[in-house]
Design a protein around this motif. Structure first.
Motif, short mmCIF file in Angstrom:
data_model
loop_
_atom_site.label_atom_id
_atom_site.label_comp_id
_atom_site.label_asym_id
_atom_site.label_seq_id
_atom_site.Cartn_x
_atom_site.Cartn_y
_atom_site.Cartn_z
N ASN A 107 10.36 53.41 -26.53
CA ASN A 107 11.48 52.39 -26.70
C ASN A 107 12.20 52.75 -25.57
O ASN A 107 13.31 52.06 -25.51
N ALA A 108 12.29 53.89 -24.68
CA ALA A 108 12.97 53.86 -23.41
C ALA A 108 11.96 54.21 -22.69
O ALA A 108 11.99 55.47 -21.73
N GLY A 158 16.07 55.01 -29.02
CA GLY A 158 15.40 54.78 -27.52
C GLY A 158 15.97 53.52 -26.95
O GLY A 158 16.03 53.60 -25.72
N ASN A 159 16.06 52.68 -27.83
CA ASN A 159 16.59 51.23 -27.44
C ASN A 159 18.10 51.34 -26.76
O ASN A 159 18.67 50.85 -25.71
N TYR A 160 19.01 52.27 -27.70
CA TYR A 160 20.31 52.50 -26.88
C TYR A 160 20.31 53.24 -25.72
O TYR A 160 21.03 52.92 -24.80
N ILE A 161 19.57 54.28 -25.72
CA ILE A 161 19.68 55.16 -24.30
C ILE A 161 19.19 54.30 -23.12
O ILE A 161 19.38 54.24 -22.09
N GLU A 162 18.06 53.27 -23.52
CA GLU A 162 17.59 52.64 -22.44
C GLU A 162 18.64 51.52 -21.84
O GLU A 162 18.59 51.43 -20.52
N VAL A 163 19.29 51.05 -22.80
CA VAL A 163 20.45 49.94 -22.26
C VAL A 163 21.49 50.52 -21.66
O VAL A 163 22.01 50.24 -20.62
N HIS A 164 22.03 51.88 -22.39
CA HIS A 164 23.33 52.49 -22.01
C HIS A 164 23.26 53.36 -21.06
O HIS A 164 24.14 54.09 -20.71
N HIS A 165 22.15 53.91 -20.62
CA HIS A 165 21.69 55.04 -19.69
C HIS A 165 22.36 56.24 -20.28
O HIS A 165 23.17 57.07 -19.65
#
Length: 194
Positions: A130-131, A92-99
């Motif tokens: 998380n996103a 969730g954090n990864y997709i939030e930061v990297h779109h």
């Protein structure tokens, strides 16, 4: 996908919506077979999909296991809820930061006859938390179970696999209410059980 065309398999991906590429997505879909995944990768390729997968698939399958381990997907141990939540939070954090986009099958396992199973809410809820800016994209999959109706061999002939993208939703408000709405949309779009 092209290999399955030899068996008479056809694919249709119906998406009437303009889905933005500059924000994270959580793609929520039913799960009928392992053949659900390649068309999602292909047709949603502009969104760089990452998958929520069981940890057992992280080894033993040439190229697939490597990609799951090193491509940003979440490998979850269904016997270890703490590990699963950690991996989902990380995704969730990864997709939030990297779109990027995360693909989750909330049924938890494949429906081998096309009939949808009840959604499990925990994994989807963790991703949504998380996103928070992710757009929720519900997709109904029909007929992919027919490729494996006899098991892995012989493979089913002449399947017409259809993907229908429903109206995307904003990740706002009560998560459980949103999950129920997603489930309702996806289930209404499933027409393939025979």
């Amino acid at each position: 996908m092209r290999c399955t065309n030899i068996l008479g398999t056809r694919y249709k991906f119906e998406n009437p919506f303009e889905i933005p590429i500059d924000r994270p997505l959580i793609i929520v879909t039913n799960h009928q077979s392992m053949y659900d995944i390649p068309p999602l990768i292909w047709y949603m390729r502009r969104h760089h999909p990452k998958f929520v997968s069981k940890i057992e698939l992280g080894k033993g399958i040439p190229s697939v296991s490597f990609n799951l381990r090193h491509g940003g997907s979440a490998l979850i141990d269904r016997k270890d809820p703490k590990q699963a939540v950690e991996q989902l939070s990380k995704l969730g954090n990864y997709i939030e930061v990297h779109h990027r986009s995360a693909v989750i099958f909330p049924e938890g396992t494949r429906s081998r006859d096309g009939h949808p199973k009840k959604f499990r809410t925990t994994g989807l809820k963790v991703l949504m938390e998380n996103a928070p800016s992710a757009l929720l994209v519900p997709i109904s999959i029909n007929n992919s179970w027919k490729i494996l109706r006899y098991g892995k061999f012989p493979m089913g002939l002449g399947s017409y696999i259809q993907y229908k993208v429903h109206q995307p939703m904003e990740n706002r408000g009560d998560h459980l209410a949103l999950i129920n709405e997603l489930e309702s949309q996806i289930v209404q779009g499933i027409t393939s059980p025979a």
